[in-house]
Structure formats: structure tokens, C-alpha cells
Write an enzyme that holds these catalytic residues in place. Structure first.
Site, PDB file in Angstrom:
ATOM      1  N   ARG A 108       0.850  -1.187   0.000  1.00 24.97           N
ATOM      2  CA  ARG A 108       0.000   0.000   0.000  1.00 24.97           C
ATOM      3  C   ARG A 108       0.887   1.239   0.000  1.00 24.97           C
ATOM      4  NH1 ARG A 108      -3.624  -2.652  -1.244  1.00 24.97           N
ATOM      5  NH2 ARG A 108      -5.711  -2.858  -0.357  1.00 24.97           N
ATOM      6  N   HIS A 134      -1.213  -0.107  -9.751  1.00 25.01           N
ATOM      7  CA  HIS A 134      -1.842  -1.025  -8.789  1.00 25.01           C
ATOM      8  C   HIS A 134      -2.487  -2.232  -9.486  1.00 25.01           C
ATOM      9  CE1 HIS A 134      -3.726  -1.167  -4.481  1.00 25.01           C
ATOM     10  NE2 HIS A 134      -3.427  -2.368  -4.937  1.00 25.01           N
ATOM     11  N   GLU A 170      -3.231   7.362  -4.193  1.00 27.55           N
ATOM     12  CA  GLU A 170      -3.554   6.948  -5.557  1.00 27.55           C
ATOM     13  C   GLU A 170      -5.058   7.142  -5.822  1.00 27.55           C
ATOM     14  OE1 GLU A 170      -2.069   2.845  -4.972  1.00 27.55           O
ATOM     15  OE2 GLU A 170      -4.119   2.154  -5.326  1.00 27.55           O
TER      16      GLU A 170
HETATM   17  C1  DGY Z   1      -5.541  -5.989  -2.237  1.00 25.73           C
HETATM   18  O1  DGY Z   1      -6.340  -6.913  -2.386  1.00 25.73           O
HETATM   19  O2  DGY Z   1      -5.425  -5.399  -1.163  1.00 25.73           O
HETATM   20  C2  DGY Z   1      -4.703  -5.638  -3.402  1.00 25.73           C
HETATM   21  O3  DGY Z   1      -3.992  -4.478  -3.195  1.00 25.73           O
HETATM   22  C3  DGY Z   1      -5.562  -5.573  -4.633  1.00 25.73           C
HETATM   23  O4  DGY Z   1      -4.737  -5.603  -5.744  1.00 25.73           O
END
Ligand code: DGY
Length: 317
Positions: free
Chosen positions: A234, A281, A263
Site C-alpha cells: 500500500r 496497482h 492513488e
Molecule cells: C488488495 O487486495 O489489497 C490488493 O492491493 C488488490 O490488488
């Protein structure tokens, strides 16, 4: 009357099969992602919400839902930092996510970024496209070998472990740090030691108050000169300004990011610094994985509404 499930996502409707089979009243409402007031109003009239990581499910949404009959929110993501889990608990709303099913796809993208950063693939491709490639040279486009490089994994959940097995197949020497001892070979109790003993670092921890800003300038400076840093977890866990500075000074040889603080807007400094591969992402973005994630989130909804404890429960009612 069948319980109502608000699906705040644009998706192929066949992915919602668990909801359909359970005979639930499915309301597709992707537009609510962009209108918080409308989402609160719709939550007040729903038994369940299926949401995305880009949809803030905050205390307002949850208390509006609880004034009605909201019982569960299921995120189509393993991360759930978009959901105020504490407010969900207070409002007796269960929270579900999608652990496990995206480990392989996300680990593949982590490896893609590790490879790209170690071999300078983004800059090399750019030079070819710009017509700057003048021919094969013995010392042209030189990068780092994966084989024999020390990989430090920050976090060792399902995705971190999937990266570990892939990296081992590339001949990397894998070690990991987690808050608690994992009992696995390669565990390093101290994060700073892991960073100073790694040629490549890959981040795999959830975003939380404890991990925000976890990797800042001080920690980056502990990494060996010429090392590589990758983040597929993240944004906000890694200080993007510190990353840019470390790339610009040559302290880091390369880096790769699939996630960004705030983002989809991207810090403009990231766009121009050399040695950086950027992806929008896409960690879990394969057809099969996104379908599995959706089905798992939906199964969580079905289970909670039927009074069962789902396998993918984050927090109970
Ligand atoms: C999640 O599932 O948290 C991922 O970042 C999605 O790609």
C-alpha cells in the site's frame, strides 16, 4: 423479502454467483463510489455492501447503515484500510476481505518489479523506444543479478511467502522480517538489520497506523548503496519523497512501485526520477484472480447473512 446487497463495483455479473445462488437482492451501484452522501443513503437501505479498496467505508457510511439493517461489508481486496473497522465493530457490522486468492498474482508482480528494478528494464526500454540504442555494448545497460542477491521481505503473510518461493527459484537468498517470530528459516527479528543486510527489499505489510511511514529516509539509508526497493502493498508505508531522493543520489540503484500514497494521483517527482518502474496497482489484476476475489467476498456476505462465520472474516458483528 430477500436481503439486499449493494455492490459498489463495476464487474462481470457472473462473478456474483454466490449472491445469485443464495437468492439475494443484488443492487449494482458502481456510481456510489464517487458520491459519499449517496453511498450513506444507500447503505441505510442495504443488508450488505460489497466494496472496493478505492471506496471509503468510513464511520458515516457504517453508522448510516447500522441505523437501517446493514450487517456486513465485504471488500474485494485483502487490504481493508479503506474500511473503518473500529466503527464497523461499534455498529455491529461484520467485515470480510479476500485473503489467499491473490497471493500468487501479487507475488508475480512483485517479482516483475524486482526484475525490472534490478535489470533497469524501464530505462532500457525507454532508450530503445526513443531511438537512443546504438547497438550491443559490453558495458551497456548493466544491472544486478538476482541469483545470489539477498532479498529482504518486510512482512511474511501469504503474499510475502509467495514472493519468497519465487525468489528462491531465481537463486535469491531470502530472509524476512515480521512483527512476531514466524518460525520459518530466514526470520530476522530486527527490521533495521534486515534492511542493512539486503540487496533487494520488498514490502508486504498492510497499511495501518503502525506501518504508515515505516520505510522513510532513515531506514532507506540503512540499505546498502546500490540496493533495490519494491512496494506492492500500500502507498504511505514507504515515504515516496525519501525514495526519490535515494534514487536521485544513487543510493538506491532501482525501485518499483505498484501502489501510491493518495492513488490514483501520483507524486510528480516519481514520474521523472531515473531507475523507477511504476505500475498502476495491478498486483491482483488477472481475470482469474479478480473473479476469485469477488466470489470470496460474496461468499463472506452469504455466510454472514445466513448466520455463519465466514472463512474470510476480518471482524465479527
Ligand atoms: C488488495 O487486495 O489489497 C490488493 O492491493 C488488490 O490488488
Amino acid at each position: 423479502m430477500a436481503p439486499r446487497v449493494l455492490v459498489v463495483a463495476r464487474l462481470p455479473t457472473e462473478w456474483l454467483e454466490p449472491l445469485q445462488t443464495a437468492g439475494l437482492d443484488i443492487r449494482l451501484a458502481p456510481e456510489l463510489a464517487d458520491c459519499h452522501a449517496a453511498l450513506c443513503a444507500a447503505a441505510a437501505d442495504a443488508d450488505a455492501i460489497v466494496s472496493l479498496l478505492s471506496v471509503p467505508i468510513d464511520a458515516e457510511v457504517l453508522s448510516a447503515g447500522a441505523l437501517g439493517r446493514l450487517r456486513v461489508v465485504a471488500n474485494i481486496a485483502v487490504g481493508y484500510d479503506n474500511i473503518d473497522v473500529e466503527a464497523a465493530r461499534k455498529n455491529h457490522v461484520a467485515v470480510c476481505n479476500t485473503p489467499g486468492v491473490l497471493d500468487s498474482a501479487t507475488a508475480d508482480v512483485a517479482m516483475l518489479l524486482i526484475l525490472a528494478a534490478c535489470r533497469g528494464a524501464t530505462a532500457a526500454e525507454k532508450s530503445l523506444r526513443n531511438g537512443a540504442w546504438s547497438g550491443w555494448e559490453l558495458t551497456g545497460y548493466l544491472g544486478k543479478d538476482l541469483s545470489g542477491a539477498r532479498l529482504g521481505l518486510v512482512g511474511f503473510g501469504g503474499i510475502g511467502q509467495a514472493v519468497a518461493s519465487r525468489a528462491a527459484a531465481f537463486g535469491m537468498l531470502v530472509q524476512h522480517h515480521a512483527r512476531r517470530p514466524t518460525g520459518n528459516p530466514g526470520y530476522v527479528p530486527d527490521l533495521d538489520t534486515l534492511l542493512s543486510d539486503s540487496d533487494v527489499v520488498s514490502i508486504h505489510v498492510p497499511r495501518s497506523p503502525e506501518t504508515l511511514g515505516l520505510i522513510g529516509s532513515d531506514r532507506i539509508s540503512r540499505m546498502p548503496r546500490g540496493s533495490v526497493l519494491v512496494n506492492t502493498s500500500r502507498g504511505g508505508i514507504l515515504d515516496e519523497g525519501a525514495l526519490v531522493d535515494a534514487l536521485a543520489s544513487g543510493h538506491l540503484a532501482g525501485a518499483g512501485l505498484d501502489v501510491f500514497d493518495g492513488e490514483p494521483s501520483v507524486n510528480p517527482r516519481l514520474l521523472s526520477v531515473p531507475g523507477l518502474t511504476l505500475l498502476p496497482h495491478i498486483g491482483s489484476a488477472t481475470w482469474a484472480t479478480r473473479e476469485s476475489m469477488t466470489r470470496l467476498a460474496c461468499q463472506g456476505v452469504v455466510d454472514v447473512l445466513a448466520g455463519r462465520t465466514p472463512s474470510n472474516l476480518v471482524s465479527a458483528r
